[in-house]
Design a protein around this motif. Structure first.
Motif, PDB file in Angstrom:
ATOM      1  N   TYR A 122      29.572   2.479  94.799  1.00 49.53           N
ATOM      2  CA  TYR A 122      29.151   3.568  93.920  1.00 49.53           C
ATOM      3  C   TYR A 122      28.058   4.406  94.590  1.00 49.53           C
ATOM      4  CZ  TYR A 122      31.630   1.367  89.977  1.00 49.53           C
ATOM      5  OH  TYR A 122      32.583   0.844  89.137  1.00 49.53           O
ATOM      6  N   PHE A 123      27.116   3.714  95.246  1.00 45.48           N
ATOM      7  CA  PHE A 123      26.038   4.414  95.943  1.00 45.48           C
ATOM      8  C   PHE A 123      26.596   5.356  97.006  1.00 45.48           C
ATOM      9  CE2 PHE A 123      23.546   3.878 100.006  1.00 45.48           C
ATOM     10  CZ  PHE A 123      22.689   4.947  99.791  1.00 45.48           C
ATOM     11  N   VAL A 124      27.545   4.871  97.808  1.00 49.55           N
ATOM     12  CA  VAL A 124      28.113   5.701  98.872  1.00 49.55           C
ATOM     13  C   VAL A 124      28.833   6.914  98.275  1.00 49.55           C
ATOM     14  CG1 VAL A 124      29.826   5.769 100.719  1.00 49.55           C
ATOM     15  CG2 VAL A 124      28.266   3.823 100.537  1.00 49.55           C
ATOM     16  N   ALA A 125      29.567   6.707  97.178  1.00 45.32           N
ATOM     17  CA  ALA A 125      30.289   7.820  96.546  1.00 45.32           C
ATOM     18  C   ALA A 125      29.314   8.901  96.070  1.00 45.32           C
ATOM     19  CB  ALA A 125      31.130   7.309  95.383  1.00 45.32           C
ATOM     20  N   VAL A 126      28.230   8.499  95.388  1.00 46.94           N
ATOM     21  CA  VAL A 126      27.261   9.489  94.904  1.00 46.94           C
ATOM     22  C   VAL A 126      26.556  10.160  96.086  1.00 46.94           C
ATOM     23  CG1 VAL A 126      25.184   9.849  93.520  1.00 46.94           C
ATOM     24  CG2 VAL A 126      26.930   8.258  92.730  1.00 46.94           C
ATOM     25  N   LEU A 168      22.322   4.657 103.796  1.00 42.72           N
ATOM     26  CA  LEU A 168      23.686   5.155 103.657  1.00 42.72           C
ATOM     27  C   LEU A 168      24.586   4.679 104.796  1.00 42.72           C
ATOM     28  CD1 LEU A 168      25.810   6.801 102.219  1.00 42.72           C
ATOM     29  CD2 LEU A 168      24.925   8.865 103.356  1.00 42.72           C
ATOM     30  N   GLY A 169      24.136   4.817 106.023  1.00 42.83           N
ATOM     31  CA  GLY A 169      24.944   4.389 107.169  1.00 42.83           C
ATOM     32  C   GLY A 169      25.260   2.905 107.132  1.00 42.83           C
ATOM     33  N   PRO A 170      24.245   2.042 106.988  1.00 41.51           N
ATOM     34  CA  PRO A 170      24.534   0.608 106.890  1.00 41.51           C
ATOM     35  C   PRO A 170      25.439   0.260 105.717  1.00 41.51           C
ATOM     36  CG  PRO A 170      22.215   0.949 107.386  1.00 41.51           C
ATOM     37  CD  PRO A 170      22.804   2.297 107.112  1.00 41.51           C
ATOM     38  N   ALA A 171      25.301   0.977 104.589  1.00 38.62           N
ATOM     39  CA  ALA A 171      26.158   0.701 103.435  1.00 38.62           C
ATOM     40  C   ALA A 171      27.616   0.995 103.766  1.00 38.62           C
ATOM     41  CB  ALA A 171      25.703   1.527 102.237  1.00 38.62           C
ATOM     42  N   ARG A 172      27.872   2.113 104.448  1.00 39.45           N
ATOM     43  CA  ARG A 172      29.241   2.435 104.856  1.00 39.45           C
ATOM     44  C   ARG A 172      29.794   1.352 105.779  1.00 39.45           C
ATOM     45  NH1 ARG A 172      27.669   8.625 106.030  1.00 39.45           N
ATOM     46  NH2 ARG A 172      28.573   9.643 104.207  1.00 39.45           N
ATOM     47  N   ASP A 173      28.971   0.899 106.739  1.00 36.51           N
ATOM     48  CA  ASP A 173      29.421  -0.141 107.670  1.00 36.51           C
ATOM     49  C   ASP A 173      29.777  -1.424 106.923  1.00 36.51           C
ATOM     50  OD1 ASP A 173      29.024   1.576 109.780  1.00 36.51           O
ATOM     51  OD2 ASP A 173      27.035   0.796 110.284  1.00 36.51           O
ATOM     52  N   ILE A 174      28.943  -1.792 105.952  1.00 34.45           N
ATOM     53  CA  ILE A 174      29.202  -3.015 105.177  1.00 34.45           C
ATOM     54  C   ILE A 174      30.519  -2.889 104.415  1.00 34.45           C
ATOM     55  CG2 ILE A 174      28.415  -4.351 103.178  1.00 34.45           C
ATOM     56  CD1 ILE A 174      25.528  -3.747 104.144  1.00 34.45           C
ATOM     57  N   LEU A 175      30.756  -1.737 103.779  1.00 37.41           N
ATOM     58  CA  LEU A 175      31.979  -1.564 103.003  1.00 37.41           C
ATOM     59  C   LEU A 175      33.214  -1.550 103.896  1.00 37.41           C
ATOM     60  CD1 LEU A 175      30.750   1.065 100.401  1.00 37.41           C
ATOM     61  CD2 LEU A 175      31.196  -1.355 100.011  1.00 37.41           C
ATOM     62  N   ASP A 176      33.088  -0.981 105.101  1.00 36.55           N
ATOM     63  CA  ASP A 176      34.211  -1.035 106.044  1.00 36.55           C
ATOM     64  C   ASP A 176      34.537  -2.477 106.406  1.00 36.55           C
ATOM     65  OD1 ASP A 176      34.707   1.669 106.161  1.00 36.55           O
ATOM     66  OD2 ASP A 176      33.484   2.020 107.951  1.00 36.55           O
ATOM     67  N   ARG A 177      33.494  -3.281 106.612  1.00 36.37           N
ATOM     68  CA  ARG A 177      33.713  -4.693 106.955  1.00 36.37           C
ATOM     69  C   ARG A 177      34.341  -5.450 105.782  1.00 36.37           C
ATOM     70  NH1 ARG A 177      31.075  -6.784 111.491  1.00 36.37           N
ATOM     71  NH2 ARG A 177      29.876  -5.245 112.662  1.00 36.37           N
ATOM     72  N   VAL A 178      33.909  -5.113 104.570  1.00 37.21           N
ATOM     73  CA  VAL A 178      34.490  -5.755 103.386  1.00 37.21           C
ATOM     74  C   VAL A 178      35.968  -5.400 103.269  1.00 37.21           C
ATOM     75  CG1 VAL A 178      34.466  -5.804 100.863  1.00 37.21           C
ATOM     76  CG2 VAL A 178      32.314  -5.920 102.130  1.00 37.21           C
TER      77      VAL A 178
END
Length: 309
Positions: free
Chosen positions: A10-14, A67-77
């Motif tokens: 949700y954070f990444v989308a906003v 934001l960058g680390p969050a995107r990386d985490i979601l890609d890994r998930v």
């Protein structure tokens, strides 16, 4: 510290939309629970992620850093889920992503079509067409829905939808009396093309195309991605002309609907329709022929659905 992956998404989308309503539409939820989940995430992380007032949303320094680390985490998930699905289902999961800026009714139709496929799939809406393209060429997506043209020659495309261009004007605008307009009719008007701002390639192409046809007065109404409501407010108050896609059933079509506005198609002989395509990077695929057969299946299903409307 516990961090919920759904709240992270949700954070990444906003953060990518800088607009809670647009982010909520993209996530297929409503704004109030989205706002609540962001506040819960801020509590988990110990600081505010966004600066918010009535009109604007902006990232705080903490939000920009995460934001960058969050995107990386979601890609890994996502990769982890795909790997697990391959092992448990014995088949490769086809990862399909779509630009959030395609007409919302078409996005819903695509998601329904993908869900009905007999092969395992994972469907997501990463953001702009540029973001979908980046995930295709990096191997994080197998198939992506984007707007054409695309500047990346590593991709192949199959057009699955074509929408005429349109203008949105105030109900009492002189152009509102028309059932169709030519692009040349906009030469003396202030024209808004903010809907294309998330896609620099499309934005540049629109600008060049308008200028080549004598439409020079291109104005900006919002600094936000997905700020359709602010754009509509300024179109109404300043008597502007918004250049959009003719998709009356989509979210933006409903925003620019009567009685306040009129949505008018542009004569296709004066302005080409918008093309939306399924795209893939053959060099990133183990079995391109299998994916191309799946593209044919999706395109045929979408075509049958359109025929029933």
């Amino acid at each position: 510290m516990h961090v919920d992956f759904t709240r992270l998404r949700y954070f990444v989308a906003v953060a990518e939309e800088l607009h809670f309503k647009r982010a909520a539409d993209r996530l297929m939820i409503t704004p109030p629970p989205l706002s609540k989940q962001i506040k819960l995430l801020e509590n988990e992380l110990g600081g505010r992620l966004f600066d918010r007032d009535y009109h604007n949303v902006g990232l705080t320094p903490l939000g920009e850093t995460l934001l960058g680390p969050a995107r990386d985490i979601l890609d890994r998930v996502d990769d982890l889920k795909a790997m697990a699905a391959r092992m448990t289902h014995g088949a490769t999961v086809i990862r399909i992503g779509a630009t959030a800026y395609a007409p919302s009714d078409f996005l819903a139709q695509l998601e329904t079509t993908v869900a009905a496929l007999t092969v395992p799939t994972a469907f997501s809406v990463p953001g702009s067409a540029a973001e979908v393209t980046a995930k295709l060429v990096s191997g994080h997506l197998d198939l992506g829905l984007i707007h054409l043209p695309s500047s990346d020659r590593r991709l192949r495309h199959r057009v699955v939808a074509s929408y005429p261009g349109a203008i949105a004007v105030r109900f009492d605008d002189p152009l509102a009396a028309s059932d169709s307009v030519s692009i040349e009719a906009l030469r003396e008007r202030d024209v808004v093309i903010d809907f294309a701002r998330p896609n620099p390639v499309v934005l540049a192409g629109l600008t060049r195309g308008l200028q080549a046809r004598g439409v020079q007065r291109i104005v900006r109404t919002t600094n936000q991605l997905g700020g359709e409501l602010e754009m509509a407010t300024q179109v109404f108050n300043r008597h502007l002309v918004a250049l959009v896609t003719y998709a009356p059933a989509s979210a933006i079509g409903r925003i620019f609907s009567p009685p306040e506005f009129k949505l008018i198609p542009i004569d296709e002989s004066t302005w080409p329709p918008v093309k939306i395509a399924l795209s893939w990077a053959p060099d990133r695929l183990g079995d391109p022929a299998h994916l191309e057969a799946l593209v044919d299946e999706i395109a045929a299903a979408i075509g049958k659905s359109d025929a029933r409307r």
